[in-house]
Structures are given as structure tokens and as C-alpha cells.
Design an enzyme around this catalytic site. Structure first.
Site, PDB file in Angstrom:
ATOM      1  CE  LYS A  15      -3.014   2.913   2.684  1.00  0.00           C
ATOM      2  NZ  LYS A  15      -4.066   2.537   4.231  1.00  0.00           N
ATOM      3  CG  ASP A  59      -5.658   8.369   4.714  1.00  0.00           C
ATOM      4  OD1 ASP A  59      -5.954   8.695   4.003  1.00  0.00           O
ATOM      5  OD2 ASP A  59      -5.000   7.139   5.259  1.00  0.00           O
ATOM      6  CE  LYS A  63      -5.828   9.083   8.229  1.00  0.00           C
ATOM      7  NZ  LYS A  63      -6.834   7.760   9.217  1.00  0.00           N
ATOM      8  CG  ASP A  82      -1.540   5.001   4.717  1.00  0.00           C
ATOM      9  OD1 ASP A  82      -2.043   4.468   6.090  1.00  0.00           O
ATOM     10  OD2 ASP A  82      -2.709   5.760   4.214  1.00  0.00           O
ATOM     11  CG  ASP A  98      -9.591   8.338   6.766  1.00  0.00           C
ATOM     12  OD1 ASP A  98      -8.839   7.579   6.250  1.00  0.00           O
ATOM     13  OD2 ASP A  98      -9.173   7.912   7.854  1.00  0.00           O
ATOM     14  CD  GLU A 126      -6.260   5.075   1.879  1.00  0.00           C
ATOM     15  OE1 GLU A 126      -7.266   5.648   3.097  1.00  0.00           O
ATOM     16  OE2 GLU A 126      -5.554   5.286   3.275  1.00  0.00           O
ATOM     17  NE  ARG A 131     -10.860  -1.011   3.404  1.00  0.00           N
ATOM     18  CZ  ARG A 131     -11.480  -1.198   5.296  1.00  0.00           C
ATOM     19  NH1 ARG A 131     -12.501  -1.670   5.349  1.00  0.00           N
ATOM     20  NH2 ARG A 131     -10.808  -0.396   5.808  1.00  0.00           N
TER      21      ARG A 131
HETATM   22  N1  BES Z   1      -3.760   4.619   6.904  1.00  0.00           N
HETATM   23  C1  BES Z   1      -5.361   4.465   8.068  1.00  0.00           C
HETATM   24  C2  BES Z   1      -4.952   3.634   8.873  1.00  0.00           C
HETATM   25  C3  BES Z   1      -4.281   3.879   9.908  1.00  0.00           C
HETATM   26  C4  BES Z   1      -4.384   4.694  10.937  1.00  0.00           C
HETATM   27  C5  BES Z   1      -2.585   3.514   9.784  1.00  0.00           C
HETATM   28  C6  BES Z   1      -3.303   5.280  11.727  1.00  0.00           C
HETATM   29  C7  BES Z   1      -2.158   3.686  10.784  1.00  0.00           C
HETATM   30  C8  BES Z   1      -2.443   4.827  12.016  1.00  0.00           C
HETATM   31  C9  BES Z   1      -6.122   3.935   6.964  1.00  0.00           C
HETATM   32  O1  BES Z   1      -6.446   4.695   5.765  1.00  0.00           O
HETATM   33  C10 BES Z   1      -7.300   4.281   7.879  1.00  0.00           C
HETATM   34  O2  BES Z   1      -8.014   5.466   7.589  1.00  0.00           O
HETATM   35  N2  BES Z   1      -8.429   3.705   7.923  1.00  0.00           N
HETATM   36  C11 BES Z   1      -9.156   3.575   8.555  1.00  0.00           C
HETATM   37  C12 BES Z   1     -10.795   2.567   8.444  1.00  0.00           C
HETATM   38  C13 BES Z   1     -12.551   3.384   8.689  1.00  0.00           C
HETATM   39  C14 BES Z   1     -12.249   4.072   7.928  1.00  0.00           C
HETATM   40  C15 BES Z   1     -12.879   1.996   8.155  1.00  0.00           C
HETATM   41  C16 BES Z   1      -9.094   2.720  10.089  1.00  0.00           C
HETATM   42  O3  BES Z   1      -8.626   2.284  10.827  1.00  0.00           O
HETATM   43  O4  BES Z   1      -9.869   4.096  10.977  1.00  0.00           O
HETATM   44 ZN    ZN Z   2      -4.724   5.209   4.484  1.00  0.00          ZN
HETATM   45 MN    MN Z   3      -7.609   6.275   5.117  1.00  0.00          MN
END
Ligand code: BES
Ligand code: ZN
Ligand code: MN
Length: 493
Positions: free
Chosen positions: A267, A272, A279, A290, A349, A351, A353
Site C-alpha cells: 500500500k 492519507d 481525518k 501511510d 478514509d 482507501e 483497500r
Molecule cells: N491509513 C489508515 C490506517 C491507519 C490509521 C494506520 C492510523 C495507522 C495509524 C487507513 O487508511 C484508515 O484510515 N483506516 C480507517 C478505516 C475505517 C475508515 C474503516 C481507520 O482505521 O480508521
Molecule cells: Zn490509509
Molecule cells: Mn485512510
């Protein structure tokens, strides 16, 4: 860094610093048996005087020891002899590296690889010694006008008494040193800010690696090329950004062309923001990390190019920047993936996947032996496993077991989470074939379930490195994980 095996008696070897371990029961390890009696008595006196008790984390520097060529001796605490396992061994190596750096020593003679470490053979002991020592010299400098001082250590001699282990030790040192070089690349890419490290920049780094290595071929697909292939899901993530998305394909061919490859997919979200599902602001700077999955792919390909094993490996990076704008994907938008499956983007968010699923469909063309994706995918994974274990999910028990055990072996550990059928329902959508989020429960698992819909044609594992790819706080920075785990797995094939 240069690693040389030394088989002569320790007192006859010239070095700036001879490093010896001390166990907590005040005993010198058996591996120091070659040190002559007078010196052993000298050291025993120091230990008996209580200057070092041998607990883990201690170190003591002795100048001008008598009866020995070494200019200094460094004693390093190892803890209890019968408790010396892989983790404690790695901790002792890190402690040694820090102590050597503190005294700005440019060369040293290490005996630690001869220690009796539980469940660890000679090859691995030498491998981890080289990996940890070399990795300890990485410093981030790229965007600092006063460059921090690099650790002086250039030349590491390692003792070996059992000459039958020489070949294994040499091989271990070479692997460990190449892994560390890969980790340095992964850390540097991760640490670079998102205004330098864009999808285009990642593509250029991969191209440069291909130019310099005969065994590696790099191809970078533009947005136009991806559009022609139907990668509507990947492209939807970069819609809101002024940076173009990229699919980066690196083919490492160390074996014959008929040998089926193992594939790693990273990824590569170079920043992000969350997109329209923006966020919250605190610590958002850390979302430059990210792309650490992508960085681990680039790092692993670098390590392979250095080591040149006779295997075939495909490294793929799905790179995009996730930004809000008038053109950005909105919650509720429906996109069509390369597989033909439609996806309802309920949260922009989620994204990672969305870029991964098209990359995972793309790699079907290699008829791979296995596919591993590496992604900072879910905050929920940090809640579940912290910064200790990488999340592991798989559609194949054999592959999952292998990754678990290789992780233990090189102390780059992962822990499997269940992906049972019941979780899949959380991804049902009223308007598309699948939704991109599965609600608040089991977020790490439902993210993997989403990916599993695109990986049915090969053995696949997913590594969620959200907690392990970088450290926050004072030691903020990329860790280089899981390059050691990936290398261990790939080399076992
Ligand atoms: N890159 C983030 C996940 C992340 C967040 C990694 C903080 C490390 C620290 C990912 O893209 C994300 O935002 N995931 C969301 C998914 C949710 C919207 C289902 C998350 O984990 O909040
Ligand atoms: Zn992300
Ligand atoms: Mn995200």
C-alpha cells in the site's frame, strides 16, 4: 559496513574494541574460553568487584586491558544464561550497537554470535548480528541542513570458534547485511515527507533500482494506462489529488523464467488525509507513513538485488495520494474495480483497500505461488496488537503458519487474526457488490475480508503493519518492518 569472520584466538586479534558478553550469574560465556587465563582472571575481578552484574542493558568499557591486542574491552550484560532467547539476543545486539556508537568506535570485534541462544542456529545468530548492527547506523538526514553525525562503525569482525560453522556464518552475515540495506531504504522512504515522497517519486526510485540492477525490471504504469485496464477503484483514491497515481511493478528474476514467482504488494498512500471523510487533525502528519507497505516492498526488492538469490519475486506498489477536493470521491460513490466488482465507497478514509484490490487483481497474470500484501491498513490493528506484532490474515493455513514462524525466527513478529466467513456479511451493500467498510466491529478483519474478495485465485496473506511500520513520540520514524520477515519468507522458497 564490512563483516569479517575471525577464527584466531581472541587475544591475538587487533581491534579497537573486543565485545564480550557477561551473564547475570557473573559468568563469561563459554565462547570466550579462548581468551587466555590471565585475562580471564582480570575480567573476573572486574565482575566480582560489582562493576557490572550482567543484567541485560548494561555495558562497561575497559581501556588498555593487559595481555591482549585489543585496545579496549566492552562487557555487555546478557541477563540469565538459561533465559537467553532470540528477543534477548537482539536486545543485547542493539545495546552493543548503541554503546559502540556512544564511544564513536569505527571498528569492533564481536563475540556475541557465538552465544548459546535458545532455538537459534549459527546461521541465524550471525544473520541477526549483521542486520541489527548495520541497521543501527541508519540516520535520517535528507531534509536537515545540519546533518546528524553518522555512527562511526564501519568494520565489524565476528569471532567463530567452531570452524564447521564458517559457511553458515558467512551466509548469515551476507543475508543480514542485505536485509539491513533494504530496511534502510524502507525507513528512508517512510521518513521522507509527503511533499517529496509522492507516487511519482516512488516510481522514480523503483526505476532507478531497476537501472542499477541487471536482475530487476521496473515498469511504472500511468493513470491513463491504469484507466485502460479498468482500475477504477485504485484511481478513485487519487481523484482529489493533484499528484498522479502510479502502479509500480518490479520483476526480480534470479531463477529461470519458468519458476513461478512469489508476489509482494505494498500500500503506497503517500499521504492519507482521509479524503472527504477527513481525518481529525491531531498527529495527521504521521499519515505520511501511510506508504510504509510500499516502502517495505521497495526495501525488500533492494535487499534482493544486493543478495541476488536464485528466486523470482514480483514487487508491486499501488501508489496514490488521498486528498479532499472538488474532484474527490464522495461517500456513497460507486466505483468499478479491475475485477469487475462494483464497490460502494461509504468512507473515503478506507482507501488502502481500494488501491490494493486492483493491484491484487493485476498480479493474477503472474500465476503466483503466493501473494502477500503489506499495508498500514487499519487503526483497529494498533488497538488489537500495538506496536509489537504485525496483523496477519490469510486464506491459506500453510502460508500463514510459514509467515508466523519466519517472523519469530528473525524477531519481526506477526500474529494471525481469524477471517471466518461470518465477518464477510458486514461488507454487504444495498447499491454495489461490496461496501468498502464493515462497521465499527473487527475493523482489521473486515478490511482483510474486503481484500479476500479479490484474492480467490492464489494463496494469499495480508500483513497489517499499521502498528509496526513506524514509531510515534520522541523516537518518531519508520522502523523498516516487515522487511526482515518478508526476506526470510522469500529466501525460504
Ligand atoms: N491509513 C489508515 C490506517 C491507519 C490509521 C494506520 C492510523 C495507522 C495509524 C487507513 O487508511 C484508515 O484510515 N483506516 C480507517 C478505516 C475505517 C475508515 C474503516 C481507520 O482505521 O480508521
Ligand atoms: Zn490509509
Ligand atoms: Mn485512510
Amino acid at each position: 559496513m564490512n563483516f569479517t569472520i575471525k577464527t584466531s584466538a581472541l587475544q591475538n586479534l587487533t581491534t579497537s574494541c573486543l565485545v564480550l558478553g557477561v551473564f547475570q550469574n557473573k559468568n563469561l560465556p563459554d565462547s570466550t574460553a579462548q581468551v587466555d587465563k590471565a585475562l580471564k582472571r582480570q575480567l573476573s575481578k572486574i565482575i566480582d568487584a560489582g562493576d557490572i552484574s550482567g543484567t541485560a542493558g548494561q555495558s562497561l568499557l575497559i581501556h588498555n586491558p593487559a595481555g591482549i591486542r585489543a585496545k579496549r574491552i566492552m562487557l555487555v550484560g546478557l541477563g540469565k544464561k538459561n533465559e537467553l532467547d532470540r528477543k534477548k539476543y537482539v536486545a543485547a545486539l542493539k545495546n552493543t550497537a548503541a554503546a559502540l556508537a556512544k564511544y564513536s568506535l569505527a571498528d569492533a570485534l564481536l563475540t556475541l554470535a557465538e552465544l548459546p541462544v535458545k532455538e537459534m542456529d549459527a546461521g541465524k545468530r550471525y544473520q541477526l548480528l549483521a542486520q541489527v548492527l548495520e541497521n543501527s547506523t541508519y540516520r535520517y538526514n535528507h531534509t536537515k541542513s545540519t546533518k546528524g553525525k553518522k555512527p562511526a562503525l564501519k568494520k565489524v569482525d565476528v569471532s567463530l570458534s567452531d570452524k564447521s560453522e564458517r559457511a553458515a556464518a558467512r551466509k548469515g552475515l551476507d543475508i543480514g547485511s542485505c536485509v539491513a540495506r533494504g530496511m534502510a531504504v524502507a525507513r528512508e522512504m517512510g521518513n521522507l515527507p509527503a511533499n517529496i515522497c509522492t507516487p511519482t517519486y516512488l516510481g522514480e526510485q523503483a526505476q532507478a533500482l531497476g537501472k542499477n540492477n541487471r536482475l530487476l525490471k521496473t515498469r511504472v504504469l500511468s493513470e491513463a494506462q491504469m484507466r485502460r485496464m479498468g482500475m477504477g477503484s485504485l484511481l478513485s483514491v487519487g481523484h482529489g489529488s493533484d499528484q498522479e497515481s502510479r502502479l509500480i511493478v518490479m520483476e526480480y528474476n534470479g531463477a529461470s523464467e519458468r519458476t513461478k514467482p512469489n508476489v509482494i504488494v505494498g500500500k503506497g498512500i503517500t499521504f492519507d488525509t482521509g479524503g472527504i471523510s477527513l481525518k481529525p487533525g491531531n498527529a495527521m502528519d504521521e499519515m505520511k507513513f501511510d506508504m510504509c507497505g510500499a516502502a517495505s516492498v521497495l526495501g525488500t526488492m533492494t535487499a534482493l538485488c544486493a543478495l541476488k538469490p536464485k528466486i523470482n519475486v514480483i514487487g508491486v506498489i499501488a501508489a496514490a495520494e488521498n486528498m479532499p477536493s472538488g474532484r474527490a470521491t464522495k461517500p456513497g460513490d460507486i466505483v468499478t474495480s479491475m475485477s469487475g466488482k462494483t464497490i460502494e465507497v461509504l468512507n473515503t478514509d478506507a482507501e488502502g483497500r481500494l488501491v490494493l484490490c486492483d493491484a491484487l487483481t493485476y498480479v493474477e497474470r503472474y500465476k503466483p505461488k503466493s501473494v502477500i500484501d503489506i499495508a498500514t491498513l487499519t487503526g483497529a490493528c494498533i488497538v488489537a496488537l500495538g506496536d509489537v506484532n504485525t496483523g496477519l490474515m490469510s486464506n491459506n493455513d500453510d502460508l500463514a503458519d510459514k509467515l508466523f514462524h519466519h517472523g519469530q525466527e528473525v524477531v519481526d513478529t506477526c500474529w494471525r487474526l481469524p477471517m471466518s466467513e461470518e465477518y464477510q456479511r458486514q461488507l454487504d451493500s444495498n447499491f454495489a457488490d461490496i461496501a468498502n467498510i464493515g462497521g465499527p466491529k473487527a475493523g482489521t478483519i473486515t478490511a482483510a475480508c474486503f481484500l479476500s474478495r479479490f484474492t480467490e485465485s492464489y494463496p494469499w496473506a495480508h500483513l497489517d503493519i499499521a502498528g509496526t511500520a513506524w514509531l510515534s513520540g520522541k523516537a518518531k520514524g519508520a522502523t523498516g518492518r516487515p522487511v526482515p520477515l518478508l526476506m526470510e519468507y522469500l529466501l525460504s522458497n
